[in-house]
Design an enzyme around this catalytic site. Structure first.
Site, PDB file in Angstrom:
ATOM      1  N   HIS A 190     -48.844  41.213  25.805  1.00  0.00           N
ATOM      2  CA  HIS A 190     -49.540  40.055  25.237  1.00  0.00           C
ATOM      3  C   HIS A 190     -50.661  40.604  24.352  1.00  0.00           C
ATOM      4  CE1 HIS A 190     -52.346  36.596  25.370  1.00  0.00           C
ATOM      5  NE2 HIS A 190     -51.316  35.852  25.738  1.00  0.00           N
TER       6      HIS A 190
ATOM      7  N   ASP B  57     -51.816  44.500  33.669  1.00  0.00           N
ATOM      8  CA  ASP B  57     -52.066  43.108  33.318  1.00  0.00           C
ATOM      9  C   ASP B  57     -51.130  42.265  34.191  1.00  0.00           C
ATOM     10  OD1 ASP B  57     -51.862  40.578  32.275  1.00  0.00           O
ATOM     11  OD2 ASP B  57     -51.742  41.203  30.186  1.00  0.00           O
TER      12      ASP B  57
ATOM     13  N   GLN C 247     -48.941  37.367  34.428  1.00  0.00           N
ATOM     14  CA  GLN C 247     -47.687  36.636  34.663  1.00  0.00           C
ATOM     15  C   GLN C 247     -47.068  36.974  36.017  1.00  0.00           C
ATOM     16  OE1 GLN C 247     -46.416  34.210  32.883  1.00  0.00           O
ATOM     17  NE2 GLN C 247     -47.893  34.354  31.218  1.00  0.00           N
TER      18      GLN C 247
ATOM     19  N   LYS D 158     -53.155  30.399  36.042  1.00  0.00           N
ATOM     20  CA  LYS D 158     -51.688  30.505  36.051  1.00  0.00           C
ATOM     21  C   LYS D 158     -51.151  30.486  37.487  1.00  0.00           C
ATOM     22  CE  LYS D 158     -51.606  33.362  31.880  1.00  0.00           C
ATOM     23  NZ  LYS D 158     -51.183  32.515  30.774  1.00  0.00           N
TER      24      LYS D 158
ATOM     25  N   CYS E 124     -48.030  34.871  21.727  1.00  0.00           N
ATOM     26  CA  CYS E 124     -49.087  35.904  21.648  1.00  0.00           C
ATOM     27  C   CYS E 124     -48.500  37.284  21.921  1.00  0.00           C
ATOM     28  CB  CYS E 124     -50.237  35.629  22.612  1.00  0.00           C
ATOM     29  SG  CYS E 124     -51.042  34.070  22.335  1.00  0.00           S
TER      30      CYS E 124
HETATM   31  N1  7TS Z   1     -51.675  38.771  29.608  1.00  0.00           N
HETATM   32  C1  7TS Z   1     -50.509  38.126  29.761  1.00  0.00           C
HETATM   33  C2  7TS Z   1     -49.299  38.881  30.182  1.00  0.00           C
HETATM   34  C3  7TS Z   1     -50.462  36.747  29.542  1.00  0.00           C
HETATM   35  O1  7TS Z   1     -49.300  36.112  29.707  1.00  0.00           O
HETATM   36  C4  7TS Z   1     -51.629  36.046  29.154  1.00  0.00           C
HETATM   37  C5  7TS Z   1     -51.610  34.590  28.822  1.00  0.00           C
HETATM   38  C6  7TS Z   1     -52.824  36.779  29.043  1.00  0.00           C
HETATM   39  C7  7TS Z   1     -52.799  38.131  29.260  1.00  0.00           C
HETATM   40  C8  7TS Z   1     -54.116  36.114  28.714  1.00  0.00           C
HETATM   41  O2  7TS Z   1     -54.519  35.307  29.770  1.00  0.00           O
HETATM   42  P1  7TS Z   1     -55.837  34.409  29.665  1.00  0.00           P
HETATM   43  O3  7TS Z   1     -55.809  33.584  30.906  1.00  0.00           O
HETATM   44  O4  7TS Z   1     -56.989  35.321  29.587  1.00  0.00           O
HETATM   45  O5  7TS Z   1     -55.668  33.586  28.418  1.00  0.00           O
HETATM   46  N2  7TS Z   1     -50.347  34.104  28.455  1.00  0.00           N
HETATM   47  C9  7TS Z   1     -50.056  32.912  27.900  1.00  0.00           C
HETATM   48  C10 7TS Z   1     -48.737  32.531  27.620  1.00  0.00           C
HETATM   49  O6  7TS Z   1     -47.744  33.212  27.832  1.00  0.00           O
HETATM   50  N3  7TS Z   1     -48.761  31.305  27.084  1.00  0.00           N
HETATM   51  O7  7TS Z   1     -50.031  30.895  26.995  1.00  0.00           O
HETATM   52  C11 7TS Z   1     -50.850  31.886  27.511  1.00  0.00           C
END
Ligand code: 7TS
Length: 404
Positions: free
Chosen positions: A121, A198, A201, A224, A362
């Site tokens: 991501h 990371d 997910q 999530k 992303c």
């Molecule tokens: N890393 C991964 C693997 C992610 O899927 C996401 C967000 C992030 C980092 C960032 O997370 P945040 O909570 O700091 O924003 N992924 C997604 C997605 O797949 N669709 O919307 C956000």
């Protein structure tokens, strides 16, 4: 087996209508829905114990502080961290990763190497690029194959004594591929590199064991995994958190401040400057309790069935191609239909009450690899059903007929 209808009754939004149709929510990769117990816990905090933490002698402040710290310990046990002070509250995965890259700015030197994977991501690419620009270190990328899996022999070949950090996601958000992180961590440690995972997910689907993985950092988002938005956790090994400088300066992260010199607080407070998301941190603990009550074994079983069913049903559609066909997958399916833009399908099925994500997710380098602008992504949670998948498949067939 899970009683899915009983579980669905825990989530008020799942009985809402969208565009006049019952909501089919398949955008869990972006954020999960929240059970009533989580929604209620937020109100309860503000109704009963709202106060700032770690500072007041008064009763409410102590109650709020206790609830916040109990939540930290709950999360420590959930991820099997050795110490609760290795568990830092953040606003999400992005915040956690930036905290680490900021710390490494004072450690990396020109000639050092940072290895990222091609499945990341943007949150786990851009901060490392910024770090490399700042320090003169070099970014190396683990390539992927047509199945969307990392090429592990290429990873092995990239590792050397120059490697200082390896950063990789546990599960790819765009393709759902589960990476062989335990092996990758072991190999990185063999050359003396630190490893950040990371886990954004992964945490909705499984319970990470950070001691068993032996990762140095594990970042994830609360929203999530049924928790509130603006919450997250960065796990860091004690020795690394002691080594890294603070991310932000301010209240609560100090021992003593004079104009000549400031000394920093012990872990975890050194990394938690300012008033945090108190309600969010407390209620993330409620979400973790809720998920454990459902049980990760049950979640895995149900989501595996959903993934199998969706794969089979979607492949009935002529011209549909799934991206990320590797063996080890979470309940995420990315796909396209020949000659149709993903956005068009997404917009039409939205009118039928179905929420999927379309676009590059992303993760533009993955889209560039496949030479596509984006995909349609359906990401399933334990509260989804096979019937909902059938509704989506029929809606996609309808959309395809309209567009071709
Ligand atoms: N890393 C991964 C693997 C992610 O899927 C996401 C967000 C992030 C980092 C960032 O997370 P945040 O909570 O700091 O924003 N992924 C997604 C997605 O797949 N669709 O919307 C956000």
């Amino acid at each position: 087996m899970l009683d899915i209808q009983k579980i669905r009754a825990d989530f008020p939004i799942l009985s809402e209508k969208v565009n006049g149709k019952p909501l089919v929510y398949f955008d869990n990769g972006a954020t999960s829905q929240k059970p009533q117990i989580v929604i209620d816990a937020i109100a309860k905090y503000y109704q009963e114990i709202n106060a700032n933490i770690h500072r007041g002698v008064h009763t409410l402040s102590q109650l709020a502080t206790d609830a916040y710290e109990i939540s930290r310990v709950k999360i420590q046990h959930h991820i099997n961290a050795k110490f609760s002070h290795e568990v830092l509250f953040t606003s999400g995965t992005t915040h956690g990763i930036n905290l680490v890259t900021n710390g490494f700015a004072s450690i990396l030197k020109p000639g050092d190497e940072v290895i990222v994977s091609s499945l990341e991501h943007h949150s786990n690419i851009v901060p490392w690029q910024m770090l490399c620009e700042k320090t003169g270190a070099t970014l190396k990328v683990i390539p992927m194959n047509e199945e969307g899996e990392l090429i592990i022999e290429a990873y092995d070949a990239l590792l050397s004594e120059k490697t200082k950090v390896v950063t990789v996601n546990h599960i790819s958000n765009a393709l759902g591929i589960i990476n062989p992180i335990k092996y990758m961590i072991e190999k990185a440690h063999a050359v003396g590199a630190a490893v950040l995972i990371d886990g954004a997910q992964a945490v909705p689907h499984l319970k990470p064991d950070v001691q068993d993985l032996d990762c140095d950092f594990y970042a994830f988002s609360g929203h999530k995994m049924c928790g509130p938005t603006g919450t997250g956790i960065l796990y860091g090994k004690e020795e690394w958190l002691n080594k890294l400088p603070p991310y932000q300066g301010g209240g609560e992260m100090i021992k003593e401040v004079t104009f000549e010199k400031t000394t920093y607080a012990d872990l975890p407070h050194k990394f938690e400057a300012g008033t945090p998301n108190i309600a969010g941190g407390i209620v993330l603990g409620t979400a973790v309790d809720y998920l454990n009550h459902i049980g990760f074994h049950n979640i895995h079983q149900h989501e595996t069935h959903l993934l199998q069913h969706a794969t089979k049903r979607l492949l009935e559609i002529e011209g549909l191609k799934i991206y990320g066909t590797g063996k080890n997958k979470a309940s995420v399916i990315s796909f396209n239909i020949d000659g149709i833009h993903p956005y068009d399908i997404g917009s039409i099925i939205d009118k039928l009450g179905i929420a999927v994500r379309t676009g590059h997710h992303c993760a533009q380098p993955i889209m560039n690899f496949f030479c596509i602008p984006g995909t349609i992504r359906a990401s399933f949670s334990f509260y989804n059903t096979k019937e909902e998948i059938d509704i989506m498949v029929e809606a996609i067939k309808k959309a395809k007929a309209m567009l071709s």
